[in-house]
Design a protein around this motif. Sequence first.
Motif, PDB file in Angstrom:
ATOM      1  N   GLU A 210      31.387 -33.502   8.064  1.00 28.33           N
ATOM      2  CA  GLU A 210      31.020 -33.168   6.685  1.00 28.33           C
ATOM      3  C   GLU A 210      31.297 -31.697   6.383  1.00 28.33           C
ATOM      4  O   GLU A 210      31.775 -31.352   5.301  1.00 28.33           O
ATOM      5  N   ILE A 213      34.972 -31.220   5.738  1.00 31.39           N
ATOM      6  CA  ILE A 213      35.374 -31.710   4.414  1.00 31.39           C
ATOM      7  C   ILE A 213      34.889 -30.751   3.334  1.00 31.39           C
ATOM      8  O   ILE A 213      35.588 -30.486   2.349  1.00 31.39           O
ATOM      9  N   PHE A 235      31.310 -36.087  -2.969  1.00 37.04           N
ATOM     10  CA  PHE A 235      31.236 -36.805  -1.696  1.00 37.04           C
ATOM     11  C   PHE A 235      30.804 -38.250  -1.909  1.00 37.04           C
ATOM     12  O   PHE A 235      31.338 -39.170  -1.292  1.00 37.04           O
ATOM     13  N   GLN A 238      33.814 -40.134  -4.320  1.00 37.04           N
ATOM     14  CA  GLN A 238      35.185 -40.206  -3.824  1.00 37.04           C
ATOM     15  C   GLN A 238      35.281 -40.562  -2.344  1.00 37.04           C
ATOM     16  O   GLN A 238      36.287 -41.102  -1.903  1.00 37.04           O
ATOM     17  N   ARG A 239      34.234 -40.247  -1.596  1.00 34.85           N
ATOM     18  CA  ARG A 239      34.299 -40.490  -0.148  1.00 34.85           C
ATOM     19  C   ARG A 239      33.210 -41.438   0.347  1.00 34.85           C
ATOM     20  O   ARG A 239      33.133 -41.711   1.537  1.00 34.85           O
TER      21      ARG A 239
END
Length: 417
Positions: A210, A213, A235, A238-239
């Motif tokens: 994390e 990212i 986060f 999109q992830r």
Amino acid sequence: MEIKRDIYLQQLIQRKDNGMVKVITGIRRCGKSFLLFTIFKRYLLEAGVDADHIIEIALDGIESEELRNPKVCFKFIKDAMKDSGRYYLLLDEVQFMPRFEEVLNSLLRLGNIDMYVTGSNSKFLSSDIATEFRGRGDEVRVHPLSFAEFYSAYDGDYDEAWEDYMIYGGLPQVAGFQSDRQKAEYLKNIFANVYLKDVVERNKLQGFAELGILVDVLASGIGAPTNPLKIANTFASQRQMTYTNKTVSHHIDCLVDAFLISKASRYDIKGRRYIGANLKYYFTDLGLRNARLNFRQQEPTHIMENIVYNELLVRGYHVDVGIVEIFCRNDEGRRVRKQLEVDFVVNQGSQRHYIQVVYAMTSEEKQVQEFRSLRSIPDSFKKIVIVNGSTKPWRTEEGFIVMGMKHFLLNVDSLDF
């Protein structure tokens, strides 16, 4: 190849024998040890200090392992002081020693020792120094090479140096490499295996992935206003990752503490107050930022903005992002409120400048757009537009100063035009 760091040498000279612990802070690999053990030591010797009155200790070296014990280190230093003459202690990476504050404060009481120490972590934030050394700590913040420092040792013309600097940044080690591949591999490696691991280990963080990212998100958005809640929502959407805004905020603070990034607050110029939401984040070294993104996102305007921001910090300015609120008519003719941005509000004592950074002003429309926020500022402080290239400073009919990036970067007094 030796690169002069005169701006920092002068800061150390100005603080010499002032009765305080000189704390040299900055990101790892930015040249703190070289400044202390080579440049400043040479100055001391040339100023007439005897070599045996300079005590050097590098606590990150295996040869100094025993000296990481605070009592052993204190005794070693005290035993090295053979007479009542003035001694100079150069102590590198002092965070390797527990209770270092007690050791240095005890040494201060001896009265005949002048101390200079380096550190690379959050123990050495300027906000903490007064507490750590009971009001007797004096910070000198060292940055990666400014463009002027980089260019002074560059084997090529300005345009080549500028392109190189925009891509690979100003870490001294990188400046000594010859091939682009060597520079890129070095930057990628130390970011992952030194800087990020450092942050995780020092702060005992969970979630290394994390954090990586998060760094990518901040790197992609230099110069763009954001906040932890926006990042956390990114986060999630999109992830599909749960990363709370509280955790995001803490991790950003850890990156700031490690000097990897800096954050600029937003300042309401007319209201004369800070706006808490939507800070801007800039990277201390653009080479590290670009390496993290595999050198893919090379937006020249945002990179220029980051370079100007770093240069202003090197020159000792306090830098905010400016907001000017105006009223205008919308397409329907209704009066609406609108916020215009001033890239930087720059303060040093009673001095203030407003700065816009523009890659190019190729049309009258673009010029009107860039000048609009400056026109809306209701005071008479200097207003400056920095454009890419070698334009010499000139003044518009409205009194705005326009100057090229080359002039700004290579003239330390360029804002005094």
